[in-house]
Design a protein around this motif. Structure first.
Motif, PDB file in Angstrom:
ATOM      1  N   TYR A 161      -7.825  -5.223  -2.144  1.00 47.84           N
ATOM      2  CA  TYR A 161      -8.111  -6.506  -2.780  1.00 47.84           C
ATOM      3  C   TYR A 161      -8.093  -6.431  -4.302  1.00 47.84           C
ATOM      4  O   TYR A 161      -7.931  -7.450  -4.964  1.00 47.84           O
ATOM      5  CB  TYR A 161      -9.482  -7.030  -2.324  1.00 47.84           C
ATOM      6  CG  TYR A 161      -9.516  -7.387  -0.866  1.00 47.84           C
ATOM      7  CD1 TYR A 161      -9.034  -8.607  -0.426  1.00 47.84           C
ATOM      8  CD2 TYR A 161     -10.016  -6.497   0.066  1.00 47.84           C
ATOM      9  CE1 TYR A 161      -9.061  -8.941   0.920  1.00 47.84           C
ATOM     10  CE2 TYR A 161     -10.048  -6.812   1.411  1.00 47.84           C
ATOM     11  CZ  TYR A 161      -9.569  -8.039   1.837  1.00 47.84           C
ATOM     12  OH  TYR A 161      -9.591  -8.352   3.172  1.00 47.84           O
ATOM     13  N   ASP A 214     -16.810  -7.671  -8.560  1.00 47.31           N
ATOM     14  CA  ASP A 214     -15.948  -6.690  -9.215  1.00 47.31           C
ATOM     15  C   ASP A 214     -15.593  -7.110 -10.637  1.00 47.31           C
ATOM     16  O   ASP A 214     -14.791  -6.456 -11.298  1.00 47.31           O
ATOM     17  CB  ASP A 214     -14.674  -6.433  -8.400  1.00 47.31           C
ATOM     18  CG  ASP A 214     -13.833  -7.683  -8.186  1.00 47.31           C
ATOM     19  OD1 ASP A 214     -14.424  -8.750  -7.953  1.00 47.31           O
ATOM     20  OD2 ASP A 214     -12.590  -7.592  -8.233  1.00 47.31           O
ATOM     21  N   SER A 219      -8.539  -0.890  -4.344  1.00 45.43           N
ATOM     22  CA  SER A 219      -8.710  -1.312  -2.950  1.00 45.43           C
ATOM     23  C   SER A 219      -7.568  -2.258  -2.595  1.00 45.43           C
ATOM     24  O   SER A 219      -6.813  -2.690  -3.471  1.00 45.43           O
ATOM     25  CB  SER A 219     -10.051  -2.025  -2.762  1.00 45.43           C
ATOM     26  OG  SER A 219      -9.981  -3.372  -3.211  1.00 45.43           O
ATOM     27  N   LYS A 243       0.846  -1.168   0.000  1.00 47.33           N
ATOM     28  CA  LYS A 243       0.000   0.000   0.000  1.00 47.33           C
ATOM     29  C   LYS A 243       0.900   1.242   0.000  1.00 47.33           C
ATOM     30  O   LYS A 243       2.011   1.198   0.529  1.00 47.33           O
ATOM     31  CB  LYS A 243      -0.939   0.001   1.206  1.00 47.33           C
ATOM     32  CG  LYS A 243      -0.265   0.008   2.576  1.00 47.33           C
ATOM     33  CD  LYS A 243      -1.313  -0.067   3.672  1.00 47.33           C
ATOM     34  CE  LYS A 243      -0.700   0.212   5.026  1.00 47.33           C
ATOM     35  NZ  LYS A 243       0.255  -0.752   5.461  1.00 47.33           N
ATOM     36  N   ARG A 264      -6.445  -4.928   7.383  1.00 43.98           N
ATOM     37  CA  ARG A 264      -7.634  -5.111   6.547  1.00 43.98           C
ATOM     38  C   ARG A 264      -7.617  -6.445   5.813  1.00 43.98           C
ATOM     39  O   ARG A 264      -8.665  -6.897   5.318  1.00 43.98           O
ATOM     40  CB  ARG A 264      -7.743  -3.970   5.537  1.00 43.98           C
ATOM     41  CG  ARG A 264      -8.033  -2.604   6.166  1.00 43.98           C
ATOM     42  CD  ARG A 264      -7.932  -1.491   5.136  1.00 43.98           C
ATOM     43  NE  ARG A 264      -6.558  -1.346   4.642  1.00 43.98           N
ATOM     44  CZ  ARG A 264      -6.188  -0.448   3.732  1.00 43.98           C
ATOM     45  NH1 ARG A 264      -7.105   0.357   3.195  1.00 43.98           N
ATOM     46  NH2 ARG A 264      -4.933  -0.358   3.344  1.00 43.98           N
ATOM     47  N   SER A 293     -15.888  -1.511  -5.356  1.00 48.92           N
ATOM     48  CA  SER A 293     -15.304  -1.819  -4.053  1.00 48.92           C
ATOM     49  C   SER A 293     -15.343  -0.617  -3.125  1.00 48.92           C
ATOM     50  O   SER A 293     -15.351  -0.760  -1.919  1.00 48.92           O
ATOM     51  CB  SER A 293     -13.861  -2.291  -4.218  1.00 48.92           C
ATOM     52  OG  SER A 293     -13.811  -3.497  -4.906  1.00 48.92           O
ATOM     53  N   ILE A 294     -15.326   0.586  -3.667  1.00 45.82           N
ATOM     54  CA  ILE A 294     -15.305   1.773  -2.807  1.00 45.82           C
ATOM     55  C   ILE A 294     -16.489   2.680  -3.154  1.00 45.82           C
ATOM     56  O   ILE A 294     -16.383   3.888  -3.223  1.00 45.82           O
ATOM     57  CB  ILE A 294     -13.979   2.535  -2.951  1.00 45.82           C
ATOM     58  CG1 ILE A 294     -13.680   2.890  -4.412  1.00 45.82           C
ATOM     59  CG2 ILE A 294     -12.847   1.745  -2.366  1.00 45.82           C
ATOM     60  CD1 ILE A 294     -12.486   3.810  -4.578  1.00 45.82           C
ATOM     61  N   ASN A 301     -12.179   1.268  -9.139  1.00 44.85           N
ATOM     62  CA  ASN A 301     -12.456   0.571  -7.877  1.00 44.85           C
ATOM     63  C   ASN A 301     -11.190   0.056  -7.203  1.00 44.85           C
ATOM     64  O   ASN A 301     -11.091  -1.111  -6.860  1.00 44.85           O
ATOM     65  CB  ASN A 301     -13.449  -0.587  -8.113  1.00 44.85           C
ATOM     66  CG  ASN A 301     -12.895  -1.668  -9.034  1.00 44.85           C
ATOM     67  OD1 ASN A 301     -12.107  -1.390  -9.942  1.00 44.85           O
ATOM     68  ND2 ASN A 301     -13.290  -2.906  -8.814  1.00 44.85           N
ATOM     69  N   ASP A 314     -14.973  -7.045  -1.769  1.00 49.75           N
ATOM     70  CA  ASP A 314     -15.267  -7.057  -3.199  1.00 49.75           C
ATOM     71  C   ASP A 314     -15.689  -8.419  -3.720  1.00 49.75           C
ATOM     72  O   ASP A 314     -15.907  -8.587  -4.911  1.00 49.75           O
ATOM     73  CB  ASP A 314     -14.034  -6.607  -3.984  1.00 49.75           C
ATOM     74  CG  ASP A 314     -12.912  -7.640  -3.911  1.00 49.75           C
ATOM     75  OD1 ASP A 314     -12.613  -8.080  -2.793  1.00 49.75           O
ATOM     76  OD2 ASP A 314     -12.365  -8.004  -4.956  1.00 49.75           O
TER      77      ASP A 314
END
Length: 306
Positions: free
Chosen positions: A34, A99, A32, A5, A273, A63-64, A30, A131
């Motif tokens: 994942y 997704d 994320s 990240k 997460r 996803s978001i 989207n 997702d």
């Protein structure tokens, strides 16, 4: 699953990027932990017609949430903009996580193209992924078996059955350029989550071996960068999964008998997460070991079989 990240932001969602003469990509908005930079929708074909692989999310499938892309439009609009002037001959889905497949329906409504590819699957997903709930509205016009083909102007796509990440997962081989669209089965940025009850580690390993035995030139996954050395990556993934299995067996030897403690010991520095998803993969390994008679369980506690 990756603990990297933040994800890169150098590629704008909604842009259409050519990877080779027959292959273009449109990134969904989207990103994320994942999905990495987002779901990649692949467009195959440079002539009068095209195929669309993994049309992606729409609405609540994001996803978001449901953000606009870099052009202020939704993902379906971005795909339609990318194929303007060409006929969409087929909309193909590798699997039915939300997704990947929900945008198939609005694309079919806009273009009249049939939805083909994986079989429908609607299961309650008890895993932690934001997702990965299955798309219950996915309704294919044609389900492809292993080795079946879809053809168009200058392109041929062949289904390659690769269950494991999900039981209905397919990859698609572009015969003309020896490219393989791998969905979530093989990705360079991350290992796939294998989440029971539908995800199956034994099937996943068998599918990896199946790809290793092929001679594909390049992989185009649904998330992350293209894979220029496919067999090298798959060999590493097979080794990684075997290493995880050995770690689990060592944890059991030490008396660690519940999954949360195994995850704590095995995944150092993991993004919190992703803890639940790591637990799902550990469970998938344990279920595989149980089926092979290596381990047993009682009241969610695991032990080695003497």
């Amino acid at each position: 699953m990756s603990d990297e990240k933040p994800w890169p932001d150098t590629i704008r969602a909604g842009d259409c990027e050519e990877h080779e003469p027959l292959v273009r990509r449109v990134l969904a908005p989207n990103p994320s932990p994942y999905t990495f930079t987002g779901t990649q929708t692949w467009i195959v074909g440079a002539g009068s017609d095209v195929a669309i692989i993994d049309p992606g999310p729409t609405g609540s499938g994001m996803s978001i949430g449901d953000p606009p892309d870099a052009h202020g439009a939704g993902h379906v609009d971005a795909i339609l903009r990318a194929v303007k002037g060409q006929r969409v001959a087929a909309i193909l889905c590798t699997h039915t996580h939300r997704d990947h497949s929900p945008a198939a329906a609005p694309l079919k409504a806009a273009t009249g193209a049939p939805i083909v590819g994986c079989a429908p699957l609607a299961l309650a997903d008890d895993g932690p992924r934001a997702d990965s709930a299955f798309d219950p509205d996915y309704a294919p016009d044609r389900v492809l078996a292993d080795g079946e083909r879809v053809t168009g102007d200058g392109w041929t796509l062949e289904a390659v059955a690769t269950p494991g990440h999900t039981s209905n997962h397919l990859c698609f081989s572009l015969i003309e350029s020896k490219a393989l669209f791998t969905g979530d089965h093989v990705m360079a940025w991350s290992t796939s989550v294998v989440s029971p009850p539908d995800g199956d580690m034994a099937a996943y390993m068998a599918s990896l071996k199946k790809l290793y035995d092929r001679d594909d030139r390049i992989y185009y996954p649904a998330h992350g960068p293209a894979v220029a050395k496919p067999r090298q990556l798959v060999r590493g993934m097979l080794g990684h999964r075997k290493q995880r299995e050995r770690q689990i067996l060592r944890e059991l030897e030490r008396g660690t008998d519940v999954i949360p403690d195994m995850v704590k010991h095995m995944y150092k520095g993991l993004d919190p997460r992703l803890t639940g998803a790591a637990g799902r993969s550990v469970l998938a390994h344990l279920l595989d070991l149980e089926a092979r008679g290596r381990v047993a369980r009682a009241d969610n506690r695991w032990r080695l079989v003497a």
